[in-house]
Write an enzyme that holds these catalytic residues in place. Structure first.
Site, PDB file in Angstrom:
ATOM      1  N   SER A 276       0.831  -1.212   0.000  1.00 34.30           N
ATOM      2  CA  SER A 276       0.000   0.000   0.000  1.00 34.30           C
ATOM      3  C   SER A 276       0.860   1.254   0.000  1.00 34.30           C
ATOM      4  O   SER A 276       2.046   1.216   0.344  1.00 34.30           O
ATOM      5  CB  SER A 276      -0.927   0.015   1.223  1.00 34.30           C
ATOM      6  OG  SER A 276      -1.817  -1.064   1.197  1.00 34.30           O
ATOM      7  N   SER A 314      -3.190  -3.812  -3.086  1.00 32.35           N
ATOM      8  CA  SER A 314      -2.541  -2.543  -2.765  1.00 32.35           C
ATOM      9  C   SER A 314      -3.586  -1.489  -2.422  1.00 32.35           C
ATOM     10  O   SER A 314      -4.507  -1.236  -3.197  1.00 32.35           O
ATOM     11  CB  SER A 314      -1.700  -2.055  -3.951  1.00 32.35           C
ATOM     12  OG  SER A 314      -0.959  -0.910  -3.611  1.00 32.35           O
ATOM     13  N   ASP A 316      -4.049   2.231  -2.165  1.00 33.79           N
ATOM     14  CA  ASP A 316      -3.379   3.456  -2.607  1.00 33.79           C
ATOM     15  C   ASP A 316      -4.335   4.630  -2.452  1.00 33.79           C
ATOM     16  O   ASP A 316      -5.273   4.792  -3.231  1.00 33.79           O
ATOM     17  CB  ASP A 316      -2.925   3.303  -4.061  1.00 33.79           C
ATOM     18  CG  ASP A 316      -2.033   2.083  -4.240  1.00 33.79           C
ATOM     19  OD1 ASP A 316      -1.071   1.956  -3.472  1.00 33.79           O
ATOM     20  OD2 ASP A 316      -2.313   1.253  -5.122  1.00 33.79           O
TER      21      ASP A 316
END
Length: 399
Positions: A276, A314, A316
């Site tokens: 992340s 992830s 983000d």
């Protein structure tokens, strides 16, 4: 200009991997010291988010025993009463695999009423409670009955015993108390203590851009908590491939029939580029939430330039806010009148965000230091090898 391809790429990667494994780690250097200066706009005096006047950053690094490696980073938009003198803010989600506290109210009202904290995945609730207590304890907030702390996170579980979560409330209070303007510590500090990027040690990075007077003279600052993967590239140079460490490496090499490289990852998620990244943007440009969200979208472009493809695992997230007094808000106001920039004035700010985000992420990698726990040790990117690869493409440190 030297080009790398085919067998020569493999030989260069193997040779540099041997050098990196046998040589002592080079000293920490920010990106510009080795010639990485993305874009066309100049940085501010500190090349940090604190170049936006009034913004302060504080870290508290938590190291306990042989297993706890985490921390807290606090970003304070200005030195006044944050609850009553709120800054417009916005959220952009590149990929939503994560936990971001306070996000629904931030999006609904388009404003911040607390500092922004960054910490570890399972620490956000403790951090949020500590931030709420910090705000409610202020004498001017004696009658406040609701507060919306905003806390972002990345999962530092590769190095940190993330289920333990000791001392997080105390770390929040110290990070807030330590917050200052000027230079910002980077690398394996605060919320970046236990993070990993592209299989190497990650961390905190920051950068800024100052627009020319003809474009408004505004400042844009970015701070990142880097903990993600992918196929690392720096100024377009495929550093991850050349150093033999990149996402999907095992499958790529198996398909090509080549011997497996030595730089693989420790688990399937990392092998697929999971992880992340939290990005926080500050600007002194008078921008409201709609265009702040558009600025946040451009930060993801800077993230992509480093080799992230925002994998399934992830998270983000980008939080952007404006410190300009021309667009501040009172919770008691019944009529809002703002003097904000128009859409046609945004392009230079978009460019500044993209550049500063890319550089901040390079700094997070290059300023990191080794971190060890009973789970193992993660070393930083081999800086001398990176310098060789960049020089082969004509990218050199300034004289």
């Amino acid at each position: 200009m030297t080009q790398f391809s085919g067998r020569s790429t493999r030989l260069v990667a193997v040779g540099l991997a041997v050098v990196a494994a046998s040589a002592p780690l080079a000293a920490q250097q920010r990106a510009r010291a080795i010639g990485l200066a993305p874009g066309v706009f100049a940085p501010g005096p500190n090349n940090a988010i604190t170049d936006v006047a009034g913004v302060r950053v504080g870290h508290e690094t938590v190291t306990l025993g042989d297993s706890v490696r985490t921390g807290v980073t606090a970003i304070i938009p200005h030195g006044g009463d944050l609850y009553r003198d709120r800054v417009p803010a916005a959220l952009h989600v590149g990929n939503g695999f994560g936990k971001l506290l306070g996000v629904t109210q931030l999006r609904e009202l388009g404003e911040l009423e607390t500092p922004v904290l960054l910490t570890c995945t399972l620490c956000i609730w403790q951090a949020g409670d500590a931030l709420a207590q910090y705000m409610l304890a202020k004498p001017e907030n004696a009658n406040v009955r609701s507060i919306n702390p905003v806390v972002g996170e990345t999962n530092d579980g590769q190095l940190n015993a993330t289920r333990a979560r000791p001392g997080i409330a105390a770390a929040v209070n110290r990070a807030l108390a330590n917050a200052d303007s000027g230079r910002v510590a980077e690398g394996s500090v605060g919320a970046g203590h236990g993070t990993v990027m592209f299989g190497w040690k990650g961390g905190i990075g920051t950068s800024s851009r100052k627009l020319p007077a003809s474009l408004g003279g505004y400042t844009v600052g970015v701070i990142v908590q880097g903990n993600y993967g992918g196929v690392l590239q720096m100024a377009g140079v495929p550093v991850g491939q050349l150093l033999g460490r990149y996402a999907f490496q095992r499958d790529v090499e198996r398909a090509a029939g080549t011997p497996p490289g030595a730089g693989g990852f420790g688990d399937a998620g990392a092998e697929q580029g999971d992880g992340s990244c939290m990005i926080v943007i500050a600007t002194d440009a008078p921008v409201l939430s709609r265009n702040l969200e558009r600025m946040g979208a451009r930060a993801v472009m800077g993230l992509a330039r480093t080799g992230s493809s925002a994998s399934n695992g992830s998270g983000d997230y980008v939080i952007a806010f404006s410190t300009s007094p021309r667009v501040r808000r009172s919770p008691d106001a019944t009529l809002s009148t703002n003097d904000e920039l128009g859409n046609e004035a945004m392009s230079a700010l978009f460019q500044a965000v993209t550049e500063a985000t890319e550089e901040a992420l390079y700094d997070a990698l290059l300023m990191a230091t080794p971190v060890s726990t009973r789970a193992g040790r993660v070393n930083p990117l081999p800086r001398d090898s990176v310098r060789v690869l960049l020089q082969a493409r004509g990218i050199r440190a300034p004289r």
